[in-house]
Scaffold this motif. Structure first.
Motif, mmCIF file in Angstrom:
data_model
loop_
_atom_site.group_PDB
_atom_site.id
_atom_site.type_symbol
_atom_site.label_atom_id
_atom_site.label_comp_id
_atom_site.label_asym_id
_atom_site.label_seq_id
_atom_site.Cartn_x
_atom_site.Cartn_y
_atom_site.Cartn_z
ATOM 1 N N ASP B 283 90.806 72.032 -44.693
ATOM 2 C CA ASP B 283 90.264 73.422 -44.742
ATOM 3 C C ASP B 283 88.768 73.511 -44.661
ATOM 4 O O ASP B 283 88.153 72.669 -45.176
ATOM 5 C CB ASP B 283 90.940 74.170 -45.978
ATOM 6 C CG ASP B 283 92.159 74.714 -45.945
ATOM 7 O OD1 ASP B 283 92.886 74.407 -44.754
ATOM 8 O OD2 ASP B 283 92.612 75.045 -46.683
ATOM 9 N N LEU B 284 88.235 74.389 -43.927
ATOM 10 C CA LEU B 284 86.848 74.662 -43.929
ATOM 11 C C LEU B 284 86.240 74.876 -45.281
ATOM 12 O O LEU B 284 85.301 74.194 -45.545
ATOM 13 C CB LEU B 284 86.432 75.927 -43.031
ATOM 14 C CG LEU B 284 85.063 76.090 -42.651
ATOM 15 C CD1 LEU B 284 84.481 74.774 -42.077
ATOM 16 C CD2 LEU B 284 84.894 77.000 -41.663
ATOM 17 N N SER B 285 86.708 75.840 -46.092
ATOM 18 C CA SER B 285 86.549 76.109 -47.381
ATOM 19 C C SER B 285 86.106 74.844 -48.267
ATOM 20 O O SER B 285 85.186 74.684 -49.110
ATOM 21 C CB SER B 285 87.253 76.882 -48.149
ATOM 22 O OG SER B 285 88.716 76.287 -48.290
ATOM 23 N N PHE B 286 87.193 73.700 -48.185
ATOM 24 C CA PHE B 286 86.962 72.735 -49.067
ATOM 25 C C PHE B 286 85.842 71.681 -48.756
ATOM 26 O O PHE B 286 84.921 71.151 -49.573
ATOM 27 C CB PHE B 286 88.135 71.779 -48.811
ATOM 28 C CG PHE B 286 88.283 70.466 -49.701
ATOM 29 C CD1 PHE B 286 87.951 70.478 -51.142
ATOM 30 C CD2 PHE B 286 88.491 69.217 -49.164
ATOM 31 C CE1 PHE B 286 88.007 69.442 -52.029
ATOM 32 C CE2 PHE B 286 88.622 67.998 -49.978
ATOM 33 C CZ PHE B 286 88.354 68.106 -51.290
ATOM 34 N N SER B 287 85.410 71.557 -47.255
ATOM 35 C CA SER B 287 84.423 70.963 -46.798
ATOM 36 C C SER B 287 82.910 71.768 -47.119
ATOM 37 O O SER B 287 82.057 70.890 -47.599
ATOM 38 C CB SER B 287 84.298 71.038 -45.290
ATOM 39 O OG SER B 287 85.378 69.944 -44.973
ATOM 40 N N ILE B 288 82.965 72.775 -47.191
ATOM 41 C CA ILE B 288 81.686 73.571 -47.736
ATOM 42 C C ILE B 288 81.816 73.424 -49.006
ATOM 43 O O ILE B 288 80.497 73.484 -49.548
ATOM 44 C CB ILE B 288 81.903 75.098 -47.179
ATOM 45 C CG1 ILE B 288 81.753 75.051 -45.875
ATOM 46 C CG2 ILE B 288 81.180 76.045 -47.917
ATOM 47 C CD1 ILE B 288 81.986 76.372 -45.019
ATOM 48 N N THR B 289 82.773 73.631 -49.759
ATOM 49 C CA THR B 289 82.719 73.335 -51.291
ATOM 50 C C THR B 289 82.024 72.079 -51.656
ATOM 51 O O THR B 289 81.125 71.900 -52.630
ATOM 52 C CB THR B 289 84.202 73.283 -52.104
ATOM 53 O OG1 THR B 289 84.720 74.517 -51.457
ATOM 54 C CG2 THR B 289 84.172 73.105 -53.448
ATOM 55 N N MET B 290 82.369 71.067 -50.854
ATOM 56 C CA MET B 290 81.732 69.714 -51.118
ATOM 57 C C MET B 290 80.293 69.742 -51.161
ATOM 58 O O MET B 290 79.427 69.089 -51.836
ATOM 59 C CB MET B 290 82.262 68.572 -50.301
ATOM 60 C CG MET B 290 83.547 68.218 -50.291
ATOM 61 S SD MET B 290 84.133 66.932 -48.655
ATOM 62 C CE MET B 290 85.409 67.357 -48.708
ATOM 63 N N VAL B 291 79.785 70.579 -50.041
ATOM 64 C CA VAL B 291 78.490 70.528 -49.799
ATOM 65 C C VAL B 291 77.574 71.241 -51.098
ATOM 66 O O VAL B 291 76.530 71.002 -51.597
ATOM 67 C CB VAL B 291 77.986 71.384 -48.488
ATOM 68 C CG1 VAL B 291 76.280 71.968 -48.216
ATOM 69 C CG2 VAL B 291 78.513 70.468 -47.344
ATOM 70 N N VAL B 292 78.448 72.571 -51.393
ATOM 71 C CA VAL B 292 77.852 73.342 -52.552
ATOM 72 C C VAL B 292 77.752 72.303 -53.831
ATOM 73 O O VAL B 292 76.708 72.306 -54.648
ATOM 74 C CB VAL B 292 78.929 74.381 -52.963
ATOM 75 C CG1 VAL B 292 78.469 75.127 -54.288
ATOM 76 C CG2 VAL B 292 78.964 75.314 -51.744
ATOM 77 N N TRP B 293 78.913 71.258 -54.171
ATOM 78 C CA TRP B 293 78.587 70.437 -55.281
ATOM 79 C C TRP B 293 77.595 69.748 -55.111
ATOM 80 O O TRP B 293 76.838 69.540 -56.112
ATOM 81 C CB TRP B 293 79.835 69.397 -55.249
ATOM 82 C CG TRP B 293 81.207 69.968 -55.353
ATOM 83 C CD1 TRP B 293 81.686 71.010 -56.048
ATOM 84 C CD2 TRP B 293 82.610 69.448 -54.866
ATOM 85 N NE1 TRP B 293 82.905 71.395 -55.778
ATOM 86 C CE2 TRP B 293 83.278 70.430 -55.298
ATOM 87 C CE3 TRP B 293 82.651 68.266 -54.401
ATOM 88 C CZ2 TRP B 293 84.833 69.901 -54.870
ATOM 89 C CZ3 TRP B 293 83.895 67.715 -53.944
ATOM 90 C CH2 TRP B 293 85.047 68.917 -54.310
ATOM 91 N N ALA B 294 77.188 69.206 -53.831
ATOM 92 C CA ALA B 294 75.913 68.317 -53.671
ATOM 93 C C ALA B 294 74.854 69.097 -53.849
ATOM 94 O O ALA B 294 73.663 68.567 -54.652
ATOM 95 C CB ALA B 294 76.024 67.541 -52.323
ATOM 96 N N ALA B 295 74.741 70.229 -53.317
ATOM 97 C CA ALA B 295 73.553 70.980 -53.724
ATOM 98 C C ALA B 295 73.219 71.424 -54.866
ATOM 99 O O ALA B 295 71.974 71.164 -55.540
ATOM 100 C CB ALA B 295 73.533 72.484 -52.652
#
Lengths: 247, 382
Positions: B283-295
């Motif tokens: 899912d797109l939301s999961f990939s974006i969530t990962m970026v949020v974690w890293a940020a």
């Protein structure tokens, strides 16, 4: 006669009808320091782009010694032995001065060859730090250097890279007189060890370093000779220097 | 080694020891949960490597996570008890029976159109190996095309985003081989030798925590190699690196592939602890969530991004289960993200770094600006 280090044969590029460089032929001898002069738009930087692979030529050929390097990819041309300094100084801003030079000192550019730790060329890096006068700044992050220091660091990158031919695009742009003088000392220091081609506008700097000058005009070679030859050449006066000569 | 660096390694060691001590205080239910968060921590490492160090913001990291997850899940599906009860001597996944071609034999070779693809997955280690090979292969192919063409920045993000959605669609569409929307459930346990990793036992937790520690330290070492330094140089100024003779796309592709391998490995570990693989991983939301974690954790720090992932998941688990916050927890996570981006652009790790620098500066007088000024004035007085 010394051996030719760089031979440019009828080189040209056509930007959709506009020929920025049009049939330029040059022979740069081993160990020579050649200055390229010319008004804005004469094709000096484009010529450097063509030599270093940034722009692909549409006609002509470039030889490094006997190797035809015309239109190779930039990193292959660099590895073959041509280093380049840009008009707008470009260094690795987030790395320290020493790290910058260490990266440039890397002899084997492949990814897998570099999976080890530590850069071995410490002596070379120290030597270059002295030469460019940044030994005291070695552990500073490059982003915090002054404009002049950034220019010297980029020169340092080239010296560390140790290419046969060095292309310098306006190495004194934006420098104070004192900084310009120091740059001429660095460049003079490289004379003989490298073949150097310089694009420059600052005549004081050109007088300090020049042996032979090639004048470009509208993408073509207009004249070639020593500083005095060029100063007295009527065609050059007309095209570039105006009637007052070099002042 | 400089003192900052020593402190850096001490913090890494502290983190490893900390996650090793978790089983002393947690019950099996929470242990399983923490194990999942550690897997997300590993994803944080993958994102930090490609975003923070290679400068490639990958909005489709879920592609590699999903690929790893599915590869191992296929093997574990065949290892499950139900797969042996479908009327054949050899294992056949139950969903294939529901999707079987009329009159097809109940055999893996031919029960559905592409079911033969499952044949080698009867070996768990084949699935495991593929869980690393497939993500790396995809990353190398995409990387060579994209980076050779000098596509960079937001365009890479968009290409990866489109790619993960495309693959997700194909996975859902290929129901007879992938079980579509439902994903792969009812899996067997991962085995090493005769030992079975039941997701709710302590050894499984240590499998995850140990893997995370190894990946964490390996990634930290990798960015300290010459190649890691050159990669950061490439991120700073691609052109400069190119004119120093470095093959820029090769460096970008290599680190992109390492990031993909870590994400694929994380996908496999997730399957081991959660016992399913589903298209939601892509899912797109999961990939974006990962970026949020890293940020939030700090993309320029391997450990920061890892801790960011673990912390956000812990917080969202606690907050979402607290009565009164049950509705608002997503807003709270969003708020944390906004605050971090506004006030801590280098994330938690950046904040920690600044604090450490300040402490170190106080201990070593030479580096202290205050003392320097003092020295200068006393020299002037002389």
């Amino acid at each position: 006669m010394a051996q030719a280090a760089l031979t440019i044969d009828g080189l040209g590029v056509d930007f959709e009808g506009f020929k920025a460089v049009n049939g330029v032929s040059l022979i740069i001898e081993e160990g020579e320091l050649r200055v390229l002069l010319g008004a804005n738009g004469a094709g000096k930087t484009t010529l450097m782009d063509l030599i270093s692979g940034k722009t692909k030529s549409t006609e002509g050929r470039v030889f490094l010694h006997d190797t035809n390097i015309t239109n190779w990819e930039e990193h292959r041309i660099a590895r073959a032995g041509i280093g380049r300094k840009f008009q707008i100084p470009s260094v690795f801003k987030e790395l320290t001065v020493r790290r910058n030079l260490e990266v440039a000192s890397c002899k084997n550019p492949g990814v897998f060859a570099n999976l080890g730790f530590g850069f071995p060329a410490k002596a070379k890096v120290d030597e270059v730090l002295e030469l460019i006068g940044l030994a005291d700044e070695a552990n500073r992050v490059a982003a915090y250097l002054s404009h002049g220091q950034t220019q010297w660091l980029e020169l340092g990158l080239l010296i560390t890279q140790d290419p046969k031919i060095i292309l310098l695009d306006e190495p004194t742009a934006g420098m104070t007189q004192a900084e310009t003088h120091k740059t001429s000392l660095i460049v003079n220091n490289l004379r003989g060890r490298h073949t150097i081609i310089v694009v420059e506008h600052d005549m004081a700097f050109v007088r300090e370093i020049a042996e032979r000058i090639t004048v470009l005009h509208l993408g073509q070679v207009l004249a070639e000779g020593s500083v005095t030859d060029i100063e007295t050449n009527p065609k050059v006066k007309e095209a570039y220097l105006g009637s007052k000569g070099i002042s | 080694m400089s003192s900052q660096r020593r402190i850096d390694w001490a913090i890494y060691a502290g983190f490893v020891i900390l996650i090793m001590l978790v089983p002393l205080v947690m019950d099996p239910f929470w242990l399983n949960r923490i194990a999942k968060y550690l897997v997300f921590g590993m994803l944080g490492i993958a994102v930090a490597l490609s975003w923070g160090y290679a400068g490639i913001l990958n909005l489709g990291q879920g592609l590699f996570f999903g690929a790893g997850a599915y590869m191992l899940a296929m093997s574990l599906k065949l290892a499950s008890a139900t797969s042996l009860q479908q009327g054949s001597d050899r294992p056949v996944p139950d969903f294939m029976l529901w999707n079987a071609e009329p009159g097809a034999k109940t055999e893996l070779c031919c029960i559905t159109k592409a079911s033969f693809l499952w044949l080698p997955f009867q070996s768990q280690w084949f699935g495991f190996a593929m869980g690393l090979i497939l993500p790396v292969l995809m990353a190398v192919v995409v990387g060579l095309i994209v980076f050779r063409k000098r596509i960079s920045g937001v365009f890479v993000s968009i290409i990866m985003l489109a790619l993960v959605l495309l693959v997700r669609l194909v996975m859902i569409d290929a129901q007879p081989v992938t079980n579509g929307f439902n994903g792969l459930t009812d899996l067997g346990w991962f085995k090493i030798g005769d030992f079975e990793f039941d997701p709710y036992i302590v050894p499984t937790y240590y499998l995850i925590a140990g893997s995370l520690s190894v990946v964490l330290l390996a990634a930290r070492l990798l960015i300290d190699t010459r190649a890691g330094v050159i990669l950061q140089a490439v991120r700073n100024d691609e052109n400069r690196a190119r004119y120093l003779g470095f093959d820029v796309p090769a460096y970008q592709t290599f680190f992109f592939a390492v990031s993909a391998a870590i994400a694929g490995f994380a996908g496999m570990l997730y399957v081991i602890v959660s016992e399913f693989a589903s298209p939601t991983f892509m899912d797109l939301s999961f990939s974006i969530t990962m970026v949020v974690w890293a940020a939030v954790g700090g993309r320029a720090s391997i450990l920061g991004a890892c801790i960011g992932a673990i912390a956000i998941n812990m917080i969202s688990a606690t907050v979402s289960e607290t009565e009164g916050f049950a509705e608002a927890w997503k807003a709270i996570i969003g708020l944390i993200f906004v605050l971090v981006v506004l006030y801590l652009p280098r994330g938690i790790a950046g904040l920690a770094h600044d604090l450490i620098d300040r402490v170190v500066a106080r201990k070593t007088p030479r580096a202290s600006p205050v003392l320097r000024v003092h020295d200068a004035t006393s020299q002037l007085a002389e």
